[in-house]
Design an enzyme around this catalytic site. Sequence first.
Site, PDB file in Angstrom:
ATOM      1  N   ARG A   1       0.848  -1.574   0.224  1.00 16.41           N
ATOM      2  CA  ARG A   1      -0.021  -0.449   0.205  1.00 16.41           C
ATOM      3  C   ARG A   1       1.469   1.512  -0.343  1.00 16.41           C
ATOM      4  NH1 ARG A   1      -4.172  -1.088   4.877  1.00 16.41           N
ATOM      5  NH2 ARG A   1      -2.399  -2.089   5.277  1.00 16.41           N
TER       6      ARG A   1
ATOM      7  N   ASN B   1      -6.900  -2.220   2.036  1.00 14.78           N
ATOM      8  CA  ASN B   1      -6.700  -4.064   1.918  1.00 14.78           C
ATOM      9  C   ASN B   1      -8.211  -4.890   2.008  1.00 14.78           C
ATOM     10  OD1 ASN B   1      -4.322  -4.319   1.279  1.00 14.78           O
ATOM     11  ND2 ASN B   1      -3.739  -4.769   3.864  1.00 14.78           N
TER      12      ASN B   1
END
Length: 701
Positions: free
Chosen positions: A15, A33
Amino acid sequence: MRITIRGIVQGVGFRPTVHRVATQLGMHGYVQNNGSNVVIEVDGDADRFVSELRRALPPLARLDSVEIVPGMPNGELSSMGFQIAKSSSGQKGVGIPNDTAVCDNCRREMFDPNDRRHLYPFTNCTDCGARFSIIRDLPYDREFTSMNKFPMCSDCAKEYGDPSARRFHHQTISCPVCGPKFRLLDGDGKAVEGEPVLAFAGMLEKGLIGVAKGWGGMHLCCTLSTLPRMRQWYRRREKPFAIMVRDMDAVRKYATPDKHEEELLTSTHRPIVLVPKIDSDVTEQVAPGLGNIGIFLPYTEMQHILFQELNDEALVMTSANVPGEPMVLRDEDAMALEAECYLFHDREIVNRCDDSVVRSFEDRTFYIRKSRGHIPVAIDFPFSGNAIGLGAQESIAGALVTGKRLYATQYIGDASSAGVLEFLESALAYQRRLLGIDAVEAIGIDLHPGYSTRRLGKRLAEESGAKLVEVQHHWAHATALLVDHQIDEGVVLTLDGTGYGDDGNAWGGEVMHSRFGSYRRIGHLQEIPLIGGEKAVYDVKRLVFAIREMLGNDGGYYTDVDSALLRKMMTKSPKTTSMGRVMDALSCYLGICQYRSYDGEPAMKLEKILEKGEPTVELAAEVRNGVVQTVPLFAQLFESEGRKQDLAISFVKAMLESLVDIACLEADANGLDSIGLTGGVSYNATVCRLTKEIAVALAHQ
Ligand SMILES: [Zn+2]
Ligand SMILES: [Zn+2]
């Protein structure tokens, strides 16, 4: 556009990388996520974004699939800048990251006196550290790991939120102020003063035997000079230990790794690698009578600090367990081992994970134990549906199949103990939960009526209403090889220790024409009586005794009284076609090893001799109706003279020539252009090399 990415994309700094790439491209949107996937929405050119992302991928990430569909209107996205959104539970699936050795950047910080993580034994980052062993659930967020007990301090929170920092959005970020801590206890369980890791190093150097808690388990450790005492204390006289050494220079003092072995040793998985050993008193103490030594490099933060402090450059490191039981996880269980000092920490181990063990053959990696660093792993599988496979009995792992992929559990152990069976069940349940497998259609168990894994299989089948499928052991080996090579048919040599055969005898020297639905036993080694059943597996003299008796000679080795008894037992004994037992008999006859004190000992000690041999003695094994006549081959051996190593390799070569011949004829007749080799004995480098040479020579005839 909305981009959904599957693969190893959580717990690997994914990320933060997405954030960096989007910011660089001036795109707006978010990354999130979602279950085991990552979802990204951006307001710019999605294809360009994905190709930039692929270029910037962090080292541990792996993209399996990328799906791009229309998403939110650009107007809504552009108002949000670029955000890392709160995780959503989403769909379960693949994507549990592996434990990965501490990276160079983190090591540099640990040994920089000016860094706030100087000598901090939990220094890791988005590129490295414990993962699988500390993750309770997905998505991979701190709250679902055993780091949830340690709230970030303000300095760590600042790093976590800073897009330019190495630990931007690093879930297990911590420091000496806020993170887990080590503590050192003496043999009586009393706290020892001083910095725990450094003081532990001092105690090992004084000659004490210690237990050290790591990521996925605990190690028993001591210096090499303490090893003779440790062997007595641990009641392990012959079995080899693995050693952990400071660096590659130290490796080369004990072993001679080739280039591929060096790559394995220094890989981020940091497995134990079996490497040809340099003969010395020390290496002989570590691996008595063997040609290889199990060696590995430090991988946890604590181990690096330990070796920085130690004057010794090698330590014996072995999984701490009561023999036969799984590796210990809890402090109180470790203390029951009655070691002389204990280095514990207060972060819980969620998943037990033993060290992986590999060896190299012609630049290929053979997994002897596939565990830490290599688990979880997805293997492409040719069938859909949900199924569970239980291992056989010794050195087992379980497996789950879903969505045309197979996921093996970490190494479990020998299922004869209740503790190991429990571990198997919980390891399967864990992966099943994370993979989101609800209904199971089939459960595979070994055919052997005495294996305790069958009990577990039967119970799981009852609980889930799944079909119970019994699988012959060597057919399972052969089909596993088919899966590895993505083929659906093959003629496979399964050279193994023991497995229950369809006829109730112990098999293990088999040539099988295997498919996924059925197999034919094309050939096998001659049956030899196992006098007293399992007893003959340990007292390998009984094998040679039986062979001599079959040839009409006196069996030897035993007193007249014992011989008479053994002769009587021989008529009622189970029979075996196992190649492992033949190798044991050969090892015994040549005076290399006459008693098996650990799994594979006679054959492993034979391997060292085989590697030095030249096949100069003329021996041949006749084939009758697909049965390789090993007993007459022994008769030829008994008549032959020569160097031990030449006799050994000539014998093995003769046996393999007949087995390979049977396999190649069958392959030819069915238009197959290759044959396979698998099973426990196929880990023997000489067996592997000879099989290949013989097959290649036959192909050229
Ligand atoms: Zn790192
Ligand atoms: Zn902190």
